[in-house]
Enzyme design. Structure first.
Site, short mmCIF file in Angstrom:
data_model
loop_
_atom_site.label_atom_id
_atom_site.label_comp_id
_atom_site.label_asym_id
_atom_site.label_seq_id
_atom_site.Cartn_x
_atom_site.Cartn_y
_atom_site.Cartn_z
N GLU A 162 -37.79 68.30 -77.64
CA GLU A 162 -37.59 67.78 -79.01
C GLU A 162 -37.42 68.92 -80.00
O GLU A 162 -38.05 69.97 -79.89
CB GLU A 162 -38.81 66.94 -79.40
CG GLU A 162 -38.79 66.43 -80.83
CD GLU A 162 -40.13 65.89 -81.31
OE1 GLU A 162 -40.15 65.29 -82.39
OE2 GLU A 162 -41.15 66.08 -80.59
N LYS A 203 -34.15 59.28 -84.06
CA LYS A 203 -35.50 58.74 -83.89
C LYS A 203 -35.77 57.62 -84.88
O LYS A 203 -35.55 57.75 -86.09
CB LYS A 203 -36.53 59.85 -84.07
CG LYS A 203 -37.97 59.43 -83.78
CD LYS A 203 -38.92 60.61 -83.95
CE LYS A 203 -40.35 60.23 -83.61
NZ LYS A 203 -41.29 61.36 -83.84
N CYS A 225 -40.87 62.04 -78.87
CA CYS A 225 -42.27 62.26 -79.19
C CYS A 225 -43.09 60.99 -78.95
O CYS A 225 -43.03 60.41 -77.88
CB CYS A 225 -42.40 62.75 -80.64
SG CYS A 225 -44.06 63.31 -81.09
#
Length: 536
Positions: A293, A358, A411
């Site tokens: 990430e 995201k 995440c």
């Protein structure tokens, strides 16, 4: 022995004030040992009965003991969440000059907020509390409902939900394929709280041994089911798909420092092409290279030299999956003030094949609640992106050359079971989880994160591939077996074949339906018993 147990339980039931708070706090702290990396779940056979007895004793308070039960639940929650989430404080030391003063508020404030949910759960249980074994179901329903609420309210944070106590051994965790995290939480609370009834007496003055024995039988049945399931589904692999995960173990002050751009790229390129054996030829042995990430201290697609270096690295037939911050579409030379946290799929020509932004951003990490107001007051989130990150609009599967489509998770998106796409007509072939747990140092946090990500594989029947900056990177098959891993704090590469999926699990097909049914049936039993005990 039972007389000693009754004496101990009576002392707990009759405790009040700070003594009661201390017992609940200690029970919560011990319960945290049930989570990764300790996985000492038998401790819950002690702590949950203690909480049943404290809830019994709450009845001496006003309003049928509901406020006392809520306060007891709060202290239990505080004891549980402080040792379970202490590692969040590490993130405030990355830029200590700016954020260290906030560390105590995070380490104590977040657990105090989260403790409101078990407080609500114990209060709800006390509302329908009964005498006898059905109070175990009352606690299970109340606490599970509050855990579900914790996983959804104010964007949700279902970290270390009690169901994860059954993550080890792996055979026990297989039941998540049937009832999911929340169903497992309901079952776990009921099983672990069951010894509390050993202080009771039946109408015939007998000890109700059958209740904890039945709980152990359920636990054994889960283990047998899991062992059979594991034996029936050995790990198989997708044809001609070879993975290479790059774990750079970059420190946070380098990872977000633009002046370190050249250093970061040199390290990524060299590490990615490292030979992993005497006959290996580096990245040319793989189809899919995966970086973690937010891999770069710059906007990747706006740096032509970095894209050219990636194209030079990738041989024909190899694609890169990488995290990166992404600038929104803006006129040339316009000042960039906000960004997306994204995943790119890049082919060997340096072209972007697929993209995901995201959806579920981290509060106080990637954005601030009441962003404009708090920024005017001088506050900023840990990533220091003015205005906060921009959330994506839809979770879409990633097209990956020469491989099945992948479901992207960035995440902590991997900890939300309800956010994993489960439509069979648009089912991905695997899940890819890019994360940067470097914020949390060498602590229990990354182990907990891995455990919860692995749970998603079991629920969905999909393999999960995880690339983490500082670890723990792993390749996990659709039953939760860890095929390969790179441990925490290690720089290296991880080569593996891609495990093949299995058919959609019952949970993948029906979601939380089984949990809702179990919860509703349990509540019906509790209410019926509660009403019967109130009748003359």
């Amino acid at each position: 022995m039972l007389s000693t147990l009754r004496g101990l339980a009576l002392g707990i039931i009759l405790s009040w004030g700070w003594k009661r708070a201390g017992i609940a706090l200690a029970a919560g702290a011990l319960s945290a040992l049930a989570m990764a990396p300790f996985n000492a779940w038998p401790v819950l056979f002690v702590t949950f009965p203690v909480m049943v007895w404290l809830t019994d004793g709450a009845g001496a308070g006003r309003f049928k003991g509901v406020p006392a039960a809520a306060l007891t639940g709060f202290w239990f929650g505080l004891g549980y969440f402080v040792p379970g989430l202490y590692w969040i404080g590490y993130a405030f030391l990355v830029d200590a000059q700016t954020f260290a003063w906030l560390m105590p508020f995070a380490v104590l404030g977040l657990p105090a907020y989260l403790a409101l949910f078990p407080a609500l759960g114990f209060a709800a249980a006390r509302l329908v509390w009964t005498r006898g074994p059905t109070r175990i179901l009352a606690l299970a329903v109340g606490l599970t409902a509050s855990e579900w609420l914790r996983g959804h309210a104010l964007t949700g944070f279902p970290w270390n939900a009690f169901g994860y106590a059954l993550a080890e051994p792996l055979a026990l965790a297989q039941s998540a394929a049937l009832i999911g995290l929340w169903g497992m939480t309901l079952v776990a609370v009921a099983i672990f709280a069951s010894p509390a009834v050993l202080i009771d007496r039946t109408a015939r003055k007998r000890v109700p041994w059958h209740i904890p024995l039945a709980a152990l039988a359920v636990l054994a049945a889960m283990g047998i089911f899991g062992a059979v399931r594991l034996s029936l589904h050995p790990t198989t692999f997708a044809s001609n798909v070879k993975l290479r995960i790059m774990q750079p173990n970059l420190q946070q002050d380098v990872k977000f420092n633009y002046s370190a751009k050249a250093e970061v790229m040199r390290k990524y390129l060299a590490l990615s092409d490292r030979a992993s054996g005497p006959l290996a030829t580096g990245v040319r042995d793989t189809n899919i290279l995966i970086w973690p990430e937010s891999a770069f201290p710059f906007f990747l697609t706006r740096e032509a030299d970095a894209m050219a270096q990636i194209a030079d690295l990738l041989p024909p037939g190899t694609a890169l999956i990488t995290g990166s911050v992404r600038a929104p579409d803006m006129p040339p030379n316009a000042r960039i003030t906000r960004a997306y946290n994204s995943i790119y799929v890049i082919d060997h020509e340096g072209s972007v094949v697929s993209l995901y932004d995201k959806l579920h951003l981290v509060p106080f990490g990637e954005y601030l609640p009441l962003q404009n107001l708090l920024e005017r007051l001088g506050l900023e989130q840990l990533t220091k992106v003015q205005g906060g990150f921009i959330p994506g609009t839809v979770r879409r599967n990633l097209d990956v050359p020469h491989a099945p489509r992948a479901l992207p998770l960035i995440c902590y998106e991997a900890i939300f079971p309800n956010e994993i796409a489960s439509e069979s007509n648009d089912r991905a072939g695997w899940m890819v989880n890019l994360t940067n747990d470097g914020w949390f140092g060498i602590s229990t946090g990354p182990y907990q994160h891995l455990q919860q990500a692995r749970w998603r594989a079991i629920e969905q029947g999909l393999p999960l591939v995880r690339a983490a900056n500082t670890g723990i990177s792993a390749v996990i098959d659709p039953l939760g077996r860890v095929i390969a891993r790179l441990d925490l704090g290690i720089e290296g590469i991880l080569d593996s074949a891609l495990p093949a999926p299995i058919p959609p699990t019952p949970y993948a097909r029906s979601g939380d339906l089984a949990f809702v049914i179990l919860c509703a049936l349990s509540l019906m039993v509790v209410i019926r018993r509660s009403v019967a005990q109130k009748l003359p």
